[in-house]
Design a protein around this motif. Structure first.
Motif, PDB file in Angstrom:
ATOM      1  N   ALA A   1      34.436 -56.120 109.135  1.00  0.00           N
ATOM      2  CA  ALA A   1      33.145 -56.248 109.832  1.00  0.00           C
ATOM      3  C   ALA A   1      33.350 -56.949 111.181  1.00  0.00           C
TER       4      ALA A   1
ATOM      5  N   GLU B   1      29.667 -48.821 111.321  1.00  0.00           N
ATOM      6  CA  GLU B   1      29.348 -47.392 111.409  1.00  0.00           C
ATOM      7  C   GLU B   1      30.295 -46.653 112.339  1.00  0.00           C
TER       8      GLU B   1
ATOM      9  N   GLY C   1      29.686 -52.298 106.456  1.00  0.00           N
ATOM     10  CA  GLY C   1      28.558 -52.021 107.336  1.00  0.00           C
ATOM     11  C   GLY C   1      28.947 -51.595 108.749  1.00  0.00           C
TER      12      GLY C   1
END
Lengths: 253, 207
Positions: free
Chosen positions: B195, B25, B23
């Protein structure tokens, strides 16, 4: 502590998994990438894709499988089968495979093991050894071409030789036990692990939970390969690992 | 934006896709020093030989850019060989100078165990780090290496693993981080680390 690994093996023919994998959770049981993701979620430590595509023209399909797997699956995976040249190996690693496995090609051209391990590192060159006891001779011999040709080479000597050439790991399959479900070949595996200073993956014969712990405890296998027992839903990766853990074997749970 | 430095070593697709899956970006792979200069986070991946990697970073001017951006406060994450490159020096096939961001030398693993160290091994955390936020104690990660970085200061060690000897499997000094294992190959727990690094980078941007 370093874990002993549990490695599902998928046979892939022209981009589709064969040897029917039966899971209700899987939408498309023939899709290698989806199955690989399933085994990752189930706790598999690595995966092996064995490309059994016979036609050389359709071999590019396996490169696509390797590429898609790299996008969806976040555990290491090995592709074996059909690679004959340094260029084949380069392409497969560039597609995202962490390791490639050589079998017949290593026997026909041992230099290939030396050259490619020097370029890409030993850690990504696995040599698969299909071994079988031959009547009248007190040793295991190396078979190639899917078990059709006996090279009349001592399997344990061959393991030592490929390690010297630069192989980083041995996938040792007992042809006597493959498909029998009566357990791994413990003497063969033990002979392999004591001859090699590189990890040995035991393969062939597993059918019950006990077999997986046994080959680690009694024959010191660094990893165990599982195919039909997993694919037909008889055992899960988690079952195998929990069983191994209950015997004091370090596993990643 | 987070730049994964492409210096010709190994396959970087998994790292890029791993960030995506985690997740995070704005992650891209690039060999371009200008794009790395503009990034808010820099990831130094790598498999292969220490000497070749340093020579490549030197030749392309990437070394200078990385050191300069780290000095400006940009968080850096070294993965596997990328972590070893953070050290002052390596004894892999000779003596080679590293980036010197974490004082310490790289040594070969002891000969009483199979080398390379390959497979899943557990990491213990001698101190808390934002890089291991949400990662369970004694989680296993995937390792493939023959050398390891020995930091001079224990204060720089945030992860420790046992293989023949206890060694530093994760390091941190200010905003310079390194992990000896491959988070992009370490399933769910590995992706959590990616992450966490994403949060370190983007948290800094926001502040």
């Amino acid at each position: 502590m370093l874990s002993r690994r549990v490695i599902p093996c998928l046979d892939v023919d022209r981009g589709r998994v064969v040897k029917g994998v039966r899971f209700v959770e899987i939408r498309d049981a023939g899709d290698p990438v989806e199955l690989a993701a399933f085994y990752d979620a189930e706790g598999a430590d690595e995966l092996v894709f064995l490309d059994i595509t016979a036609s050389h023209e359709e071999r590019g399909v396996m490169l696509e499988v390797a590429r898609h797997t790299a996008e969806e699956v976040f555990i290491p995976y090995t592709v074996g089968g059909g690679m004959r040249s340094a260029e084949d190996i380069r392409e497969m690693l560039a597609a995202g495979s962490d390791k490639i496995s050589l079998n017949s090609a290593a026997v026909r051209d041992p230099e290939l093991v030396r050259r490619t391990s020097a370029i890409y590192g030993s850690q990504c060159i696995v040599v698969a050894v299909d071994a079988k006891k031959v009547a009248g001779r007190d040793r295991w011999e190396v078979f190639i071409n899917g078990g059709r040709i006996n090279t009349e080479t001592d399997a344990i000597e061959w393991i030592r030789e490929v390690e010297r050439l630069g192989a980083g790991e041995i996938l040792l399959t007992s042809m006597d036990r493959d498909g029998t479900n009566i357990g791994f070949d413990l003497p063969l595996t033990a002979a392999g692990t004591s001859a090699a200073n590189i990890p040995v993956i035991a393969s062939g014969g597993a059918g019950e939970l006990e077999h997986f712990a046994e080959v680690v405890v009694e024959a010191d296998a660094d990893a165990v390969l599982a195919a039909s027992t997993l694919h037909y839903g008889k055992l899960t990766v988690r079952d195998i690992k929990e069983h191994m853990a209950s015997h004091g074997i370090p596993v990643r749970l | 934006m987070i730049a994964i430095v492409d210096y010709g070593m190994g396959n970087l697709r998994s790292a890029e896709k791993g960030f995506e899956k985690a997740g995070v970006e704005g992650v891209f792979v690039t060999p371009d020093t200008e794009r790395v200069r503009e990034a808010d986070g820099i990831v130094l991946p790598g498999v292969g030989a220490f000497r070749d990697a340093m020579a490549d970073l030197e030749r392309t001017g990437m070394r200078e850019v990385v050191v300069e951006r780290v000095a400006a406060g940009v968080p850096l994450l070294g993965i596997c060989l990328g972590m070893q490159l953070l050290g002052s020096m390596s004894f892999e096939n000779g003596e080679h100078e590293g980036l010197g961001l974490i004082p310490g030398v790289c040594e070969r693993l002891p000969s009483n165990v199979k080398v390379p160290h390959m497979g899943w091994n557990t990491v213990a955390y001698p101190q808390a780090s934002p890089l291991f936020e949400g990662v369970e104690e004694e989680s296993a990660f995937y390792f493939v290496h023959s050398y390891h970085l020995r930091p001079e200061s224990a204060a720089d060690v945030i992860g420790r693993t046992e293989y023949g000897v206890p060694f530093a499997s994760a390091v941190a000094k200010d905003h310079v981080y390194g992990v000896q294992f491959h988070p992009e190959k370490s399933s769910e727990m590995g992706l959590r680390i990616l992450a966490d690094y994403g949060r370190i980078v983007h948290g800094r941007e926001a502040s």
